[in-house]
Design a protein around this motif. Structure first.
Motif, PDB file in Angstrom:
ATOM      1  N   HIS B   6       0.856  -1.183   0.000  1.00 54.99           N
ATOM      2  CA  HIS B   6       0.000   0.000   0.000  1.00 54.99           C
ATOM      3  C   HIS B   6       0.890   1.231   0.000  1.00 54.99           C
ATOM      4  O   HIS B   6       1.777   1.334   0.841  1.00 54.99           O
ATOM      5  CB  HIS B   6      -0.867   0.044   1.262  1.00 54.99           C
ATOM      6  N   THR B   8       0.587   5.239   0.324  1.00 60.88           N
ATOM      7  CA  THR B   8      -0.371   6.307   0.652  1.00 60.88           C
ATOM      8  C   THR B   8       0.373   7.614   0.866  1.00 60.88           C
ATOM      9  O   THR B   8       1.528   7.612   1.290  1.00 60.88           O
ATOM     10  CB  THR B   8      -1.140   5.964   1.944  1.00 60.88           C
ATOM     11  N   ARG B  37      -9.002   9.883   1.100  1.00 60.93           N
ATOM     12  CA  ARG B  37      -7.598   9.871   0.674  1.00 60.93           C
ATOM     13  C   ARG B  37      -7.431   8.717  -0.297  1.00 60.93           C
ATOM     14  O   ARG B  37      -7.939   7.628  -0.057  1.00 60.93           O
ATOM     15  CB  ARG B  37      -6.654   9.641   1.863  1.00 60.93           C
ATOM     16  N   GLN B  38      -6.763   8.962  -1.396  1.00 67.85           N
ATOM     17  CA  GLN B  38      -6.534   7.868  -2.344  1.00 67.85           C
ATOM     18  C   GLN B  38      -5.074   7.470  -2.388  1.00 67.85           C
ATOM     19  O   GLN B  38      -4.176   8.317  -2.388  1.00 67.85           O
ATOM     20  CB  GLN B  38      -7.013   8.248  -3.752  1.00 67.85           C
ATOM     21  N   GLY B  39      -4.847   6.179  -2.410  1.00 66.24           N
ATOM     22  CA  GLY B  39      -3.493   5.659  -2.507  1.00 66.24           C
ATOM     23  C   GLY B  39      -3.406   4.593  -3.574  1.00 66.24           C
ATOM     24  O   GLY B  39      -4.350   4.367  -4.322  1.00 66.24           O
ATOM     25  N   LYS B  40      -2.233   3.947  -3.643  1.00 63.18           N
ATOM     26  CA  LYS B  40      -2.038   2.881  -4.624  1.00 63.18           C
ATOM     27  C   LYS B  40      -1.932   1.548  -3.914  1.00 63.18           C
ATOM     28  O   LYS B  40      -1.514   1.467  -2.763  1.00 63.18           O
ATOM     29  CB  LYS B  40      -0.733   3.127  -5.400  1.00 63.18           C
ATOM     30  N   PHE B  41      -2.333   0.511  -4.612  1.00 61.38           N
ATOM     31  CA  PHE B  41      -2.283  -0.835  -4.073  1.00 61.38           C
ATOM     32  C   PHE B  41      -1.608  -1.695  -5.135  1.00 61.38           C
ATOM     33  O   PHE B  41      -2.062  -1.741  -6.269  1.00 61.38           O
ATOM     34  CB  PHE B  41      -3.717  -1.300  -3.804  1.00 61.38           C
ATOM     35  N   ILE B  42      -0.500  -2.316  -4.770  1.00 67.60           N
ATOM     36  CA  ILE B  42       0.275  -3.074  -5.757  1.00 67.60           C
ATOM     37  C   ILE B  42       0.486  -4.503  -5.270  1.00 67.60           C
ATOM     38  O   ILE B  42       0.915  -4.716  -4.138  1.00 67.60           O
ATOM     39  CB  ILE B  42       1.650  -2.395  -5.997  1.00 67.60           C
ATOM     40  N   GLU B  43       0.130  -5.463  -6.117  1.00 65.85           N
ATOM     41  CA  GLU B  43       0.351  -6.873  -5.786  1.00 65.85           C
ATOM     42  C   GLU B  43       1.507  -7.397  -6.635  1.00 65.85           C
ATOM     43  O   GLU B  43       1.506  -7.239  -7.850  1.00 65.85           O
ATOM     44  CB  GLU B  43      -0.900  -7.691  -6.093  1.00 65.85           C
ATOM     45  N   ILE B  44       2.478  -8.029  -5.976  1.00 62.93           N
ATOM     46  CA  ILE B  44       3.657  -8.537  -6.686  1.00 62.93           C
ATOM     47  C   ILE B  44       3.835 -10.018  -6.370  1.00 62.93           C
ATOM     48  O   ILE B  44       3.884 -10.403  -5.199  1.00 62.93           O
ATOM     49  CB  ILE B  44       4.935  -7.778  -6.247  1.00 62.93           C
ATOM     50  N   LEU B  66       8.489   2.099  -6.204  1.00 64.13           N
ATOM     51  CA  LEU B  66       7.036   2.110  -5.985  1.00 64.13           C
ATOM     52  C   LEU B  66       6.515   3.347  -5.256  1.00 64.13           C
ATOM     53  O   LEU B  66       5.373   3.741  -5.452  1.00 64.13           O
ATOM     54  CB  LEU B  66       6.609   0.841  -5.245  1.00 64.13           C
TER      55      LEU B  66
END
Lengths: 84, 84
Positions: B6, B8, B37-44, B66
């Motif tokens: 995550h 943020t 609030r908007q954030g990014k969510f990255i799955e690796i 990232l």
């Protein structure tokens, strides 16, 4: 209370952002990366104190604005804030 | 294993995307919204099987690519996949 919403592309939907990250990580020398998918994470503070009503409201927000239900999935978590 | 990251914005950093969502939700008739609030969510997906090594690797990814550590926070969760 606070709602945390994850919006992710459905499996099978092409994710160019994820692919770009994957290539960049590979260029930076990271090895053994099988795949990268990028989604959105949205935190919403709500005045609503009833968990069921809050969840229903956030679900409606997801359907109407936060996600594109044709190509994206969403998941909702609710968290109580201290003193609310 | 799979890493979920995550990213943020730090508290105090202006979040125009979050503000835009907040206004749109308000325009759609949703009430009692205290903040968005908007954030990014990255799955690796990682081939690495050692949890400590995987976490160290993902932390390096966060610092190098990232997230922007000046204005963003990141958090890392690791999840074992079946059969890995």
């Amino acid at each position: 209370m606070k709602a945390r919403v994850h919006v992710t592309l459905k499996p099978g939907v092409l994710d160019p952002q994820g692919k770009a990250i994957e290539h960049s990580l590979s260029d930076l020398g990271f090895e053994g990366i099988g795949g990268v998918r990028q989604g959105k994470f949205i935190e919403i503070e709500l005045a609503e104190t009833d968990a069921a009503k809050a969840e229903a409201m956030v679900e409606e927000m997801c359907k109407k604005l936060l996600s594109n239900v044709v190509i994206e999935n969403y998941s909702i978590e609710l968290e109580w804030l201290k003193g609310v």
